[in-house]
Design a protein around this motif. Structure first.
Motif, mmCIF file in Angstrom:
data_model
loop_
_atom_site.group_PDB
_atom_site.id
_atom_site.type_symbol
_atom_site.label_atom_id
_atom_site.label_comp_id
_atom_site.label_asym_id
_atom_site.label_seq_id
_atom_site.Cartn_x
_atom_site.Cartn_y
_atom_site.Cartn_z
ATOM 1 N N PRO A 65 59.538 29.755 17.742
ATOM 2 C CA PRO A 65 60.326 30.736 16.987
ATOM 3 C C PRO A 65 61.765 30.267 16.832
ATOM 4 C CG PRO A 65 59.004 31.805 18.677
ATOM 5 C CD PRO A 65 58.916 30.341 18.948
ATOM 6 N N ALA A 66 62.329 30.489 15.661
ATOM 7 C CA ALA A 66 63.694 30.029 15.402
ATOM 8 C C ALA A 66 64.685 30.656 16.372
ATOM 9 C CB ALA A 66 64.086 30.346 13.959
ATOM 10 N N GLY A 67 64.421 31.892 16.775
ATOM 11 C CA GLY A 67 65.362 32.577 17.644
ATOM 12 C C GLY A 67 65.405 32.055 19.059
ATOM 13 N N SER A 68 64.363 31.328 19.483
ATOM 14 C CA SER A 68 64.318 30.873 20.872
ATOM 15 C C SER A 68 64.124 29.371 21.024
ATOM 16 C CB SER A 68 63.189 31.603 21.617
ATOM 17 O OG SER A 68 61.938 31.360 20.991
ATOM 18 N N THR A 69 64.110 28.635 19.918
ATOM 19 C CA THR A 69 63.945 27.182 19.980
ATOM 20 C C THR A 69 65.300 26.524 19.794
ATOM 21 O OG1 THR A 69 61.704 27.335 19.074
ATOM 22 C CG2 THR A 69 62.773 25.177 18.984
ATOM 23 N N ALA A 70 65.775 25.863 20.833
ATOM 24 C CA ALA A 70 67.106 25.255 20.793
ATOM 25 C C ALA A 70 67.117 24.031 19.888
ATOM 26 C CB ALA A 70 67.541 24.869 22.202
ATOM 27 N N VAL A 71 68.187 23.908 19.115
ATOM 28 C CA VAL A 71 68.389 22.733 18.265
ATOM 29 C C VAL A 71 69.292 21.760 19.015
ATOM 30 C CG1 VAL A 71 69.341 21.879 16.099
ATOM 31 C CG2 VAL A 71 68.110 24.070 16.152
ATOM 32 N N PRO A 72 68.834 20.535 19.277
ATOM 33 C CA PRO A 72 69.650 19.578 20.034
ATOM 34 C C PRO A 72 70.971 19.277 19.338
ATOM 35 C CG PRO A 72 67.375 18.831 19.860
ATOM 36 C CD PRO A 72 67.514 19.988 18.928
ATOM 37 N N ALA A 73 71.982 19.013 20.128
ATOM 38 C CA ALA A 73 73.284 18.645 19.577
ATOM 39 C C ALA A 73 73.158 17.370 18.755
ATOM 40 C CB ALA A 73 74.285 18.445 20.715
ATOM 41 N N GLY A 74 73.784 17.363 17.598
ATOM 42 C CA GLY A 74 73.769 16.189 16.737
ATOM 43 C C GLY A 74 72.562 16.081 15.836
ATOM 44 N N ALA A 75 71.636 17.030 15.938
ATOM 45 C CA ALA A 75 70.438 16.970 15.097
ATOM 46 C C ALA A 75 70.791 17.254 13.639
ATOM 47 C CB ALA A 75 69.401 17.978 15.578
ATOM 48 N N THR A 76 70.071 16.624 12.730
ATOM 49 C CA THR A 76 70.202 16.929 11.308
ATOM 50 C C THR A 76 69.426 18.204 11.022
ATOM 51 O OG1 THR A 76 70.368 14.588 10.717
ATOM 52 C CG2 THR A 76 69.725 16.112 8.968
ATOM 53 N N ARG A 77 70.119 19.204 10.493
ATOM 54 C CA ARG A 77 69.482 20.493 10.218
ATOM 55 C C ARG A 77 68.974 20.543 8.781
ATOM 56 N NH1 ARG A 77 70.534 25.499 12.921
ATOM 57 N NH2 ARG A 77 71.447 25.183 14.983
ATOM 58 N N ILE A 78 67.762 21.036 8.625
ATOM 59 C CA ILE A 78 67.193 21.308 7.305
ATOM 60 C C ILE A 78 66.868 22.793 7.251
ATOM 61 C CG2 ILE A 78 65.254 20.888 5.746
ATOM 62 C CD1 ILE A 78 65.034 18.102 6.908
ATOM 63 N N ASP A 79 67.392 23.462 6.248
ATOM 64 C CA ASP A 79 67.123 24.888 6.094
ATOM 65 C C ASP A 79 65.701 25.070 5.574
ATOM 66 O OD1 ASP A 79 67.095 27.590 5.681
ATOM 67 O OD2 ASP A 79 68.699 27.618 4.173
ATOM 68 N N GLY A 80 64.833 25.606 6.414
ATOM 69 C CA GLY A 80 63.435 25.777 6.034
ATOM 70 C C GLY A 80 63.109 27.144 5.477
ATOM 71 N N LYS A 81 64.105 28.004 5.313
ATOM 72 C CA LYS A 81 63.830 29.349 4.811
ATOM 73 C C LYS A 81 63.224 29.286 3.415
ATOM 74 C CE LYS A 81 67.454 31.580 7.538
ATOM 75 N NZ LYS A 81 68.740 32.314 7.507
ATOM 76 N N GLY A 82 62.133 30.009 3.245
ATOM 77 C CA GLY A 82 61.455 30.013 1.958
ATOM 78 C C GLY A 82 60.526 28.831 1.751
ATOM 79 N N LYS A 83 60.425 27.951 2.757
ATOM 80 C CA LYS A 83 59.560 26.772 2.653
ATOM 81 C C LYS A 83 58.420 26.873 3.666
ATOM 82 C CE LYS A 83 63.194 23.625 1.047
ATOM 83 N NZ LYS A 83 64.281 24.615 0.998
ATOM 84 N N TRP A 84 57.380 26.122 3.389
ATOM 85 C CA TRP A 84 56.199 26.103 4.249
ATOM 86 C C TRP A 84 56.006 24.702 4.805
ATOM 87 C CZ3 TRP A 84 52.437 30.268 4.565
ATOM 88 C CH2 TRP A 84 52.822 31.410 3.853
ATOM 89 N N VAL A 85 55.594 24.611 6.051
ATOM 90 C CA VAL A 85 55.240 23.332 6.670
ATOM 91 C C VAL A 85 53.757 23.397 7.028
ATOM 92 C CG1 VAL A 85 55.663 21.721 8.547
ATOM 93 C CG2 VAL A 85 57.567 23.028 7.585
ATOM 94 N N VAL A 86 52.984 22.490 6.440
ATOM 95 C CA VAL A 86 51.535 22.496 6.650
ATOM 96 C C VAL A 86 51.082 21.093 7.033
ATOM 97 C CG1 VAL A 86 51.234 24.336 4.956
ATOM 98 C CG2 VAL A 86 50.976 21.957 4.241
ATOM 99 N N PRO A 87 49.940 20.969 7.699
ATOM 100 C CA PRO A 87 49.389 19.630 7.951
ATOM 101 C C PRO A 87 49.070 18.948 6.624
ATOM 102 C CG PRO A 87 48.281 21.285 9.288
ATOM 103 C CD PRO A 87 49.108 22.027 8.288
ATOM 104 N N GLY A 88 49.210 17.639 6.594
ATOM 105 C CA GLY A 88 48.889 16.903 5.378
ATOM 106 C C GLY A 88 47.420 17.044 5.018
#
Length: 235
Positions: A65-88
């Motif tokens: 969950p976005a609310g409880s998954t920490a983003v490491p310092a220095g990570a490149t952020r991609i805004d995934g709102k409105g997008k879907w991530v599915v297996p290939g």
């Protein structure tokens, strides 16, 4: 969902986000707020909205969950709102030398008078790099060509070197019980085999190109010698 499969499912999303390929190899990436599909789960938990994925190099480190998954310092952020991530997705039955139009199988319906078959095959081969991109844009990250001319192996090698191609597995010419002479342009996709020795000889030629598999097109018609055909398959 296996980690390797999940990574390839991300490929299209990463490219659409404009992320350089080099970054995908070495950076830490956080896709935040996306809806993630988990095919190993039953509904409704298979659909996880507002999720964050942490990718390190070519591996997914965590999904939660976005609310409880920490983003490491220095990570490149991609805004995934409105997008879907599915297996290939995997297209497990294609032929690079064919298209889906009327001119692709003159052995079944001959339209050479309108479109020469040689021109049709050359067009399919020439545009294959663009077809690879269409597959990726459609979420297809792996394709399997289940038999075609020897130039199939060249297409697989080109795909391996391309950052905009799916993973490709191929077979060479089909070992066939029947002729398809109208498809023979000098590098036939289907070769009639009349004996076990001929079968072994063709397989040896294909093995030189390291095929992902060998295909036998077993067609038995009335009057055919079944024992001879079975001997070809066993060879």
């Amino acid at each position: 969902m296996p980690t390797r499969a999940r990574w390839f499912g991300l490929a299209a999303l990463l490219m659409l986000a404009g992320l350089p390929c080099q970054a995908a190899e070495t950076s830490i990436i956080a896709i935040v707020g996306a809806t993630v599909i988990h095919p190993d789960r039953d509904l409704p938990s298979a659909v996880a909205p507002d999720s964050t994925l942490i990718v390190a190099g070519r591996r997914i480190e965590s999904i939660g969950p976005a609310g409880s998954t920490a983003v490491p310092a220095g990570a490149t952020r991609i805004d995934g709102k409105g997008k879907w991530v599915v297996p290939g997705l995997i297209d497990s039955h294609v032929h690079f030398f064919q298209s889906g139009n009327l001119y692709t199988r003159p052995d079944v319906a001959d339209f050479n008078a309108w479109m020469p078959y040689a021109k049709e095959v050359e067009r399919n081969k020439r545009r294959l790099a663009a077809t690879f991109k269409v597959w990726l844009a459609s979420g297809v990250t792996s394709v399997v060509d289940i038999g075609g001319p020897f130039w199939n192996f060249e297409m697989r090698d080109a795909a391996l070197k391309s950052p905009t191609a799916p993973r490709v597995a191929v077979a060479g010419p089909l070992l066939s019980m029947v002729d398809r002479v109208k498809l023979d342009l000098g590098d036939p996709p289907i070769i009639k085999i009349a004996s076990a020795d001929e079968a072994r000889a063709l397989v040896r030629r294909e093995l030189e190109r390291k095929p992902d598999f060998i295909k036998v097109w077993f067609i038995h018609r009335q009057g055919d010698d079944l024992a001879a055909q079975e001997a070809i398959v066993k060879a």
